[in-house]
Design an enzyme around this catalytic site. Structure first.
Site, mmCIF file in Angstrom:
data_model
loop_
_atom_site.group_PDB
_atom_site.id
_atom_site.type_symbol
_atom_site.label_atom_id
_atom_site.label_comp_id
_atom_site.label_asym_id
_atom_site.label_seq_id
_atom_site.Cartn_x
_atom_site.Cartn_y
_atom_site.Cartn_z
ATOM 1 N N GLY A 523 0.832 -1.195 0.000
ATOM 2 C CA GLY A 523 0.000 0.000 0.000
ATOM 3 C C GLY A 523 0.863 1.241 0.000
ATOM 4 N N VAL A 524 0.318 2.308 -0.538
ATOM 5 C CA VAL A 524 1.024 3.576 -0.546
ATOM 6 C C VAL A 524 0.063 4.623 -0.020
ATOM 7 C CG1 VAL A 524 2.255 5.258 -1.957
ATOM 8 C CG2 VAL A 524 2.283 2.832 -2.588
ATOM 9 N N PHE A 527 1.357 9.012 4.188
ATOM 10 C CA PHE A 527 2.364 8.883 5.235
ATOM 11 C C PHE A 527 3.632 8.206 4.709
ATOM 12 C CE2 PHE A 527 4.146 6.298 8.660
ATOM 13 C CZ PHE A 527 4.201 7.181 9.707
ATOM 14 N N ASN A 529 5.069 4.293 2.541
ATOM 15 C CA ASN A 529 4.686 2.990 2.016
ATOM 16 C C ASN A 529 4.280 2.027 3.126
ATOM 17 O OD1 ASN A 529 5.167 3.773 -0.564
ATOM 18 N ND2 ASN A 529 7.204 2.830 -0.692
ATOM 19 N N VAL A 530 3.439 1.090 2.768
ATOM 20 C CA VAL A 530 3.097 0.005 3.690
ATOM 21 C C VAL A 530 3.642 -1.293 3.106
ATOM 22 C CG1 VAL A 530 1.260 -1.156 4.934
ATOM 23 C CG2 VAL A 530 0.980 1.237 4.285
ATOM 24 N N LYS A 544 4.240 0.099 8.286
ATOM 25 C CA LYS A 544 4.041 1.400 7.647
ATOM 26 C C LYS A 544 5.264 2.258 7.947
ATOM 27 C CE LYS A 544 0.238 4.456 8.328
ATOM 28 N NZ LYS A 544 -1.213 4.456 8.312
ATOM 29 N N ASP A 640 -12.194 10.170 8.025
ATOM 30 C CA ASP A 640 -11.807 9.729 6.693
ATOM 31 C C ASP A 640 -12.397 8.345 6.440
ATOM 32 O OD1 ASP A 640 -10.716 10.050 4.241
ATOM 33 O OD2 ASP A 640 -8.632 9.692 4.842
#
Ligand SMILES: *[C@@H]1O[C@H](CO)[C@@H](O)[C@H](O)[C@H]1NC(C)=O
Ligand SMILES: *[C@@H]1O[C@H](CO)[C@@H](O)[C@H](O)[C@H]1NC(C)=O
Ligand SMILES: *[C@@H]1O[C@H](CO)[C@@H](O)[C@H](O)[C@H]1NC(C)=O
Length: 861
Positions: A523-524, A527, A529-530, A544, A640
């Protein structure tokens, strides 16, 4: 007795107490150490009027009258005693000092902080004064303890227990008899209490939020109950407290059942120690009598008499001694009919069974009548585990009012109390004044605050990201960065009590992620990258890694870490640990193998979720949000909510994630901008747009969009569509108003949804999207509707054979499911029609321009 009910017959009370002790010592052969020793630095025990040192069964040494004369300043020399009396619990009550003029005991304090004051009264029979007719007040320099107090019963003894936060070097206790009458006292205790006993912040229920400044108040113990268990005497409590049985306060006893385990199995973990309550308290509980019987649905209720002109600190003690396994017990707690803790999930909080937990709630007059009612009851619904609810202990402490009185409306200086309701404002006002540097002239209250600067700073930096629900007051939020933000991250600021999970070294995480391999990126985000990682023990985690260059990143890192450490819930992604080595900012989460909900709805090759699965995911995320809004230490607004922030684990259990990011905008103006930039358009509450005031109802709006996204399987905002279709919320509401919502239902679901279930679901979604926050339901209501929709779906599929049921759920079926006529359940005509208008598919051929500007207009600018 510690409660105010002076008319209760002491003889029965004492007898019961005595019997319990006998029974217990006879039946429990192994007595576990019930208490860790606490040695009070200040320990003044005085047996007033006593000629000699009394010999007490609990071994405590009280000073005789002569030994304590140096503490007393009085013109009176009246001492009385009787050789014996019926019904008094100890020898302390047989002697007394009598004052006809103002007199005082004064003690030098070796240490500031919490101190018990215990006052023992018994109207000793004597020839000079009829003490049953005496009327007097008792005050310290700051607090009124008793106002026009009178015992008009010659056989009643009374013990009053107070907890005061001493800030001065001397504690003086004054006895002030009413004119021509006498005051008296049989024994006094002034004893240090541990600092950890009362923290500075409690939670309020109406409105939900936090209540700071607990350490500036004084308290009187009204009730201290060992729920489901016997009386625990002061010998068995390291702080000398007495815990009464709850039986006499329990309403409808048939509904309640006492349970107990051996105290030895109670395991204290961080935040709770035997100083909070001995293991005897946690080893007994009351549960629902018909627990585990299907359809049992009732509350267990305790009623306690109180004076509604005061506020109260209610401490609820819980310890799951009833469950056979973790994550099986969820229940609600109500105070005076209001939801106080929704879906209390002890497993997630304590991570184990038989681990104590307590919660401090503050209630004030706006909620109270002459009775305080505490109720525990089961959560209803599918996913709520065993039907049961428990309570292990209950303390009710009366809080001093705005002028420092615990009895009557006047303070020591004669000032009259304001309306109890305005207490919160007083505290907030002091907070403001401090933040803007206006220290001068605020008098005693500021001095009290000043005494505990660390507490204040801690709280303040908390509020900068927690966005309490009652944050309608935007000045408070705007000013949040003006103080307290200088707490550098690291060091011992994040003390172990904050539950940050474990600390990871950088090399450990390098190993876990193959040195942050590009291929491990799952994931990006804004904050950073994950990465997926494998820990040494084989646990899969999501790592993260923040970008240390970004100033914003640092605050977000702190934000998320503090936030997550406070929140533990089955439907919130949990933090496993963190690493801040070499200015790295890395958070380690539980790995959610099924990724974001959105990927299961559209845009990927993943198998389609059945309607039942979708409902369960919605229910799970609603539960997570509901917990954020009502169950967490402070009400929290996610801000969110969207389908990419709802993650699914390997069992498709939904968990909310990514709260804590982007919460730190310094002004409201920027808050709104930064939210928009982050691309959550399409979910944004139009009212929040217009009024720039964030409430929990903004989350409810966003959740409504999520519900339609789940139903229609298309993005919340799709600029590629024709203008009237771009915004899902608008588009769906248009169809809903026309009563033709089924035309836009995900074609893969066509014919598989029970129409009643869909109706309920759509109603919930529609209500969430109401223009004004006040018209939107709470997350609790949404949850209820979704659970209902699930029930409707399930009952509709019950009539069918297993084979058919499989068809409904099987993801592999999804490709062919558009051919709805193959599905042998009653298909509403309108749903069949939906297939003839594949609006979504066609729409993709259109292209859109300047859609973001359009969207803003659409959203009510
Ligand atoms: C209290 O302590 C006494 C003496 O240590 C013990 O015999 C008794 O069982 C204890 N009772 C309770 C309720 O803790
Ligand atoms: C109190 O003492 C008086 C004598 O001093 C006696 O007559 C009376 O009965 C006593 N009352 C009680 C309640 O013991
Ligand atoms: C439990 O009590 C609360 C508050 O008084 C009430 O709203 C709820 O309906 C009760 N639950 C049951 C099952 O009676």
């Amino acid at each position: 007795m510690i409660n105010d009910n002076e008319t209760r017959s002491p003889s029965i009370e004492f007898l019961v107490r005595f019997l319990f002790c006998v029974v217990l010592s006879a039946s429990i052969s192994t007595i576990y150490a019930a208490s860790v020793p606490f040695s009070p630095e200040d320990n003044y025990l005085i047996d007033c009027g006593a000629p000699t040192i009394p010999n007490l069964p609990d071994g405590r040494i009280f000073r005789s009258d002569l030994q304590s004369s140096s503490y007393l300043s009085s013109k009176d020399e009246i001492k009385v005693s009787v050789p014996s009396a019926k019904n008094v619990p100890s020898q302390l009550y047989l002697t007394a000092r009598i004052f006809v003029e103002e007199s005082s005991y004064s003690f030098r304090m070796s240490r500031p902080g919490w101190h018990w004051i215990r006052l023992h009264f018994f109207p000793v029979n004597n020839t000079q004064f009829d003490l049953t007719r005496s009327v007097f007040s008792v005050k310290t320099d700051e607090t009124v303890l008793l106002h026009s107090f009178n015992i008009n019963n010659s056989t009643t003894w009374v013990m009053k227990e107070y907890l005061v936060n001493v800030t001065k070097e001397r504690l003086t206790i004054k006895f002030l008899p009413l004119r021509n009458l006498a005051a008296f006292i049989n024994a006094i205790e002034v004893v240090s209490a541990p600092d950890t006993l009362i923290s500075d912040i409690g939670s309020t229920i109406v409105p939900i939020g936090d209540f700071p400044g607990l350490s500036t108040r004084s308290y009187q113990t009204l009730y201290r109950l060992n729920v489901g268990g016997p009386i625990i005497t002061s010998q068995n409590d390291t702080l000398g407290r007495t815990w009464d049985s709850d039986m006499s306060f329990l309403r409808a006893r048939a509904f309640a059942k006492s349970v107990s385990v051996s105290p030895g199995i109670i395991t204290y973990s961080e935040g709770v120690s035997p100083l909070i309550a001995p293991n005897w308290v946690y080893a007994t509980a009351v549960e629902m009598s018909d627990a585990r019987v299907t359809h049992s649905n009732f509350n267990v209720t305790w009623n306690l008499a109180i004076d509604p002109s005061f506020g109260y600190l209610i401490r609820l003690h819980f310890c799951d001694i009833v469950s056979k396994s973790l994550n099986d017990l969820y229940f609600n707690v109500y105070i005076n009919g209001k939801m106080a803790i929704s879906g209390l999930d002890l497993s997630t909080i304590t991570s184990d069974l038989a681990v104590p937990y307590y919660k401090d709630l503050v209630v004030n007059a706006s909620m109270l009548s002459n009775e305080l009612s505490v109720q525990v009851g089961p959560m209803t619904g599918k996913d709520s585990g065993t039907v049961n609810a428990i309570l292990n202990g209950l303390e009710v402490l009366k809080m001093s009012n705005s002028v420092g009185s615990l009895d009557g409306e006047f303070g020591v200086d004669g000032l009259k109390a304001e309306v109890v309701n305005s207490k919160r404002n007083t505290v907030a006002a002091v907070g403001f004044a401090m933040m803007f540097g206006a220290f001068v002239g605020l008098g005693a209250m500021v001095i009290k605050w000043y005494k505990r600067p660390q507490d204040w700073e801690k709280r303040n930096s908390f509020s900068s990201w927690l966005l309490p629900l009652h944050a309608g007051n935007s000045t408070f939020m705007t000013s949040k960065n003006s103080m307290g933000s200088k707490n550098g991250y690291g060091g011992n600021y994040y003390s172990s009590t904050m539950g940050l999970g474990r600390y990871f070294s950088f090399s450990e995480l390098q190993d876990a992620t193959k040195n942050f391999d590009q291929n491990a990126v799952i994931g990006v985000g804004g904050f950073g990258n994950v990465y997926i990682g494998d820990l040494d023990d084989g646990t899969k985690v999501a790592v993260k890694r923040g970008n240390p260059q970004s100033e914003q990143g640092i605050t977000e890192f702190q934000t998320e870490i503090q936030m997550l450490s406070k929140l533990r819930h089955r439907h919130l992604v949990s933090l496993i640990g963190y690493c801040d080595e070499n200015s790295e900012m890395i958070l380690v989460y539980e790995y959610m193998s099924n990724g974001p909900l959105r990927d299961h709805l559209y845009g990927t090759d993943l198998p389609t979720l059945s309607w039942k699965q979708r409902l369960e995911v919605c229910i799970g995320s609603a539960r997570g949000l509901h917990y954020l809004h009502t169950g967490a230490a402070q009400g929290i607004i996610h801000r969110d909510v969207k389908t990419t922030n709802i993650l699914l684990d390997e069992n498709l259990v939904a968990k909310m994630s990514d709260f804590g990011l982007s919460k730190n905008a310094p002004t409201m103006e920027q808050t709104h901008v930064s939210t928009a930039v982050k691309g959550s358009f399409g979910y944004l509450d139009p009212e929040y747009f217009r009024r720039q005031q964030l409430t929990d109802k903004s989350d409810v709006y966003s959740f409504g969009v999520v519900l339609f996204e789940v139903l229609c399987a298309r993005p919340a905002l799709d600029p590629a569509l024709p203008r009237e279709q771009v915004n899902l919320a608008e588009w769906a509401m248009n169809w809903k108003r026309k009563g033709l919502l089924n035309k836009i239902v995900d074609s893969k679901l066509a014919g598989l949804i029970n129409p009643e279930s869909m109706k309920k679901f759509a109603e919930a979604a529609e209500k969430c999207l109401a223009d004004y926050g006040v018209d939107r339901p709470s997350m609790g209501d949404v949850l209820w509707n979704l659970e209902y929709a699930l029930q409707l779906q399930e009952s509709s599929s019950q009539g069918k054979t297993d084979e058919e049921n499989k068809d409904v759920v099987a993801p592999s079926d999804s490709e062919s499911s558009t051919v709805s006529s193959t599905v042998p359940i009653p298909i509403p005509i309108s749903l069949v029609e939906a297939n003839d208008t594949p609006a979504v598919v066609q729409a993709h051929e259109h292209s859109g321009t300047t859609m973001f500007a359009d969207h803003i207009t659409l959203n009510g600018r």
